[in-house]
Motif scaffolding. Structure first.
Motif, mmCIF file in Angstrom:
data_model
loop_
_atom_site.group_PDB
_atom_site.id
_atom_site.type_symbol
_atom_site.label_atom_id
_atom_site.label_comp_id
_atom_site.label_asym_id
_atom_site.label_seq_id
_atom_site.Cartn_x
_atom_site.Cartn_y
_atom_site.Cartn_z
ATOM 1 N N TYR A 15 0.892 -1.392 0.176
ATOM 2 C CA TYR A 15 0.063 -0.088 -0.080
ATOM 3 C C TYR A 15 0.746 1.232 -0.039
ATOM 4 O O TYR A 15 1.803 1.192 0.746
ATOM 5 N N GLY A 84 -6.293 2.950 14.195
ATOM 6 C CA GLY A 84 -6.757 3.516 12.891
ATOM 7 C C GLY A 84 -7.665 2.391 12.155
ATOM 8 O O GLY A 84 -7.459 1.104 12.720
ATOM 9 N N SER A 85 -8.319 2.633 11.496
ATOM 10 C CA SER A 85 -9.591 1.680 10.869
ATOM 11 C C SER A 85 -8.893 0.611 10.036
ATOM 12 O O SER A 85 -9.249 -0.427 9.546
ATOM 13 N N LEU A 89 -9.669 -3.271 9.447
ATOM 14 C CA LEU A 89 -9.726 -3.881 8.033
ATOM 15 C C LEU A 89 -8.798 -5.375 8.051
ATOM 16 O O LEU A 89 -9.344 -6.239 7.441
ATOM 17 N N TYR A 110 -11.119 1.792 -1.827
ATOM 18 C CA TYR A 110 -10.053 2.071 -1.084
ATOM 19 C C TYR A 110 -8.800 1.186 -1.664
ATOM 20 O O TYR A 110 -9.308 -0.184 -1.432
ATOM 21 N N TYR A 113 -7.809 -2.522 0.324
ATOM 22 C CA TYR A 113 -8.732 -3.822 0.103
ATOM 23 C C TYR A 113 -7.666 -4.854 -0.630
ATOM 24 O O TYR A 113 -7.545 -5.992 -0.179
ATOM 25 N N ALA A 150 -16.891 0.564 1.056
ATOM 26 C CA ALA A 150 -16.751 1.651 1.715
ATOM 27 C C ALA A 150 -17.968 2.627 1.420
ATOM 28 O O ALA A 150 -18.421 2.803 0.252
ATOM 29 N N ALA A 154 -14.655 5.460 -1.579
ATOM 30 C CA ALA A 154 -13.448 6.296 -1.926
ATOM 31 C C ALA A 154 -12.658 5.641 -2.811
ATOM 32 O O ALA A 154 -12.562 4.755 -3.161
ATOM 33 N N ASP A 180 -17.416 0.058 5.620
ATOM 34 C CA ASP A 180 -16.176 0.927 5.788
ATOM 35 C C ASP A 180 -16.623 2.350 5.721
ATOM 36 O O ASP A 180 -16.907 3.216 5.022
ATOM 37 N N ALA A 182 -15.589 5.208 6.928
ATOM 38 C CA ALA A 182 -14.622 6.177 7.292
ATOM 39 C C ALA A 182 -15.096 7.564 7.136
ATOM 40 O O ALA A 182 -14.694 8.560 7.792
ATOM 41 N N TYR A 183 -16.005 7.807 6.317
ATOM 42 C CA TYR A 183 -16.339 9.044 5.708
ATOM 43 C C TYR A 183 -17.984 9.524 5.991
ATOM 44 O O TYR A 183 -18.316 10.287 5.715
ATOM 45 N N THR A 206 -13.560 5.584 11.519
ATOM 46 C CA THR A 206 -12.363 6.172 11.956
ATOM 47 C C THR A 206 -12.357 7.360 12.437
ATOM 48 O O THR A 206 -13.301 8.139 12.108
ATOM 49 N N SER A 208 -10.066 9.458 12.048
ATOM 50 C CA SER A 208 -8.675 10.294 11.320
ATOM 51 C C SER A 208 -9.576 11.356 10.472
ATOM 52 O O SER A 208 -8.742 12.035 10.214
ATOM 53 N N LYS A 209 -10.438 11.250 10.098
ATOM 54 C CA LYS A 209 -11.471 12.235 9.360
ATOM 55 C C LYS A 209 -12.307 13.259 9.953
ATOM 56 O O LYS A 209 -12.117 14.503 9.960
ATOM 57 N N ARG A 217 -4.246 7.799 15.481
ATOM 58 C CA ARG A 217 -4.459 6.463 15.168
ATOM 59 C C ARG A 217 -5.441 5.858 15.901
ATOM 60 O O ARG A 217 -5.510 4.994 16.818
ATOM 61 N N LEU A 218 -6.925 5.965 15.400
ATOM 62 C CA LEU A 218 -8.041 5.542 16.243
ATOM 63 C C LEU A 218 -9.213 5.264 15.279
ATOM 64 O O LEU A 218 -9.618 6.132 14.472
HETATM 65 N N1 PMP Z 1 -11.205 3.408 4.920
HETATM 66 C C1 PMP Z 1 -11.107 4.322 3.754
HETATM 67 C C2 PMP Z 1 -12.165 4.148 2.770
HETATM 68 C C3 PMP Z 1 -10.157 5.238 3.779
HETATM 69 O O1 PMP Z 1 -9.979 6.317 2.826
HETATM 70 C C4 PMP Z 1 -9.129 5.173 4.919
HETATM 71 C C5 PMP Z 1 -8.094 6.483 4.884
HETATM 72 N N2 PMP Z 1 -7.078 6.087 4.167
HETATM 73 C C6 PMP Z 1 -9.199 4.398 5.838
HETATM 74 C C7 PMP Z 1 -10.410 3.573 6.189
HETATM 75 C C8 PMP Z 1 -8.175 4.136 7.054
HETATM 76 O O2 PMP Z 1 -8.333 5.204 7.986
HETATM 77 P P1 PMP Z 1 -7.417 5.213 9.097
HETATM 78 O O3 PMP Z 1 -6.601 3.876 9.272
HETATM 79 O O4 PMP Z 1 -6.758 6.491 9.430
HETATM 80 O O5 PMP Z 1 -8.489 5.126 10.004
#
Ligand code: PMP
Length: 353
Positions: A15, A84-85, A89, A110, A113, A150, A154, A180, A182-183, A206, A208-209, A217-218
């Motif tokens: 990755y 981090g998510s 995964l 993403y 995967y 996702a 993404a 997923d 994340a967003y 996540t 992160s966003k 990292r959570l």
């Molecule tokens: N899922 C998706 C769809 C993402 O875009 C991201 C960011 N790269 C993640 C998961 C992982 O995010 P993180 O490990 O920062 O929680």
């Protein structure tokens, strides 16, 4: 690669994360971080937690799970905090895929995967998107695979309806369906409520966003306690103290300040809608996005070229070179001011062509 690498990992695809350059100051619109700082209570919680760093953290992250459970409307046994998510995964691929159970996911999604499928020797079933980058739920009914989607997707930003996710979970009762999210906080509908009816549904989140903690990292897995027990077993076999003490404290404080973060998400969604309109006015084709990024292409500038011209002007966006999406750039959404600065630079670039 050294002569010592196990043959199991000899040919793996690795990755490639988005750039985090240190050479100069950029307007960073490339890795979908929040433009807002963590709330003051989070900073204080981290400071406080750092005093106890001589001791191991709670491997069950109970306080954090309780805070998460309250916000997500489930019980603490339905939640697994992770580093981090990406970590959950990875756990999901380990727990729910093998040589006989492939992983299915959209062919444009993403890019982690397929990397995880490769890492774990799992066959990847890449399901083509429909025109307009649409995920059609009918392509995922009765697949006999572990399904990973996702939502919003993404790098496209498009979102599924909850009824679509429900149909996918209902038609694959023998397989796990990973959504997923994340967003999701930027405008799509969460499938967490469906986990109560579908014990095969795992929702990942996540901080992160939406919660300004990309560097902390959570992430979280939310599912029926059966799936959470499987994932926790993998966690305990790989990294029992996976979420460090400062991040556990930060996450707990962030949940208590959830309204601050939701307000920030609304501001980002407003800036996204403004920027989408402004880019369309400049001739861009912009995919309808429910995420904190836009996916856009212009008929007169190739994606890679626009990426380069913006970089020279101090703005970083994300360009993916795979042919199906090479015309596009994924532009993270920051503050309204940052988006105005982006569209201003884009206008200059277009005028100079
Ligand atoms: N899922 C998706 C769809 C993402 O875009 C991201 C960011 N790269 C993640 C998961 C992982 O995010 P993180 O490990 O920062 O929680």
């Amino acid at each position: 690669m050294s002569e010592y690498r196990s043959s199991r990992f000899a040919g793996i695809d690795v990755y490639v994360p988005g750039e985090q350059p240190r050479d100069r100051k950029y307007l960073k619109l490339n890795t979908n971080e929040s433009p807002y700082p963590p709330s003051p209570a989070v900073l204080e919680a981290v400071r406080e937690a750092s005093r106890g760093l001589n001791l191991y953290c709670d491997p069950t992250a109970l306080t954090l799970r309780r805070a998460a459970a309250e916000v997500y409307g489930v019980e603490p046994e339905w939640v697994l905090p992770v580093n981090g998510s990406d970590e959950i995964l990875n756990f999901a691929f380990m727990a729910f895929c093998d040589r006989d159970i492939p992983a299915a996911f959209p062919d444009i999604s993403y890019s982690f995967y397929p990397v995880l499928a490769g890492l774990h020797g799992v066959r990847a079933v890449e399901v083509p998107l429909r025109p307009g980058f649409i995920i059609d739920y009918r392509d995922y009914l009765g697949l006999n695979c572990t399904i990973v989607i996702a939502n919003p997707n993404a790098p496209t930003g498009t979102a599924l309806e909850l009824s679509d996710i429900e149909a996918i979970a209902a038609s694959n009762p023998k397989n796990v369906v990973v959504i997923d999210e994340a967003y999701v906080d930027f405008g799509a509908k969460s499938a967490i409520s469906l986990t109560k009816r579908y014990k095969n549904l795992l929702v990942t989140r996540t901080f992160s966003k939406s919660h300004s903690l990309a560097g902390g990292r959570l992430g979280f897995g939310i599912a029926d306690p059966g799936l959470i027990a499987d994932l926790t077993a993998i966690k305990d076999c790989t990294n029992p103290y996976n979420v460090n003490a400062m991040t556990q404290a930060a996450g707990t404080a962030a949940f208590r300040d959830n309204e601050y973060y939701m307000e920030n998400c609304r501001a980002v969604a407003d800036a996204r809608d403004y920027a989408a309109g402004a880019l369309r006015d400049l001739g861009f084709e912009v995919t309808p996005s429910k995420a904190n990024f836009l996916f856009a292409r212009h008929p007169s500038v190739p994606g890679g070229e626009l990426y380069k011209l913006l970089r020279e002007r101090g703005i970083l966006v994300r360009h993916f070179s795979s042919p199906a999406i090479a015309d596009y750039n994924r532009i993270s959404v920051g503050t309204m001011e940052q988006m105005k600065s982006l569209t201003g630079r884009v206008e200059e670039i277009l005028a100079s062509l």
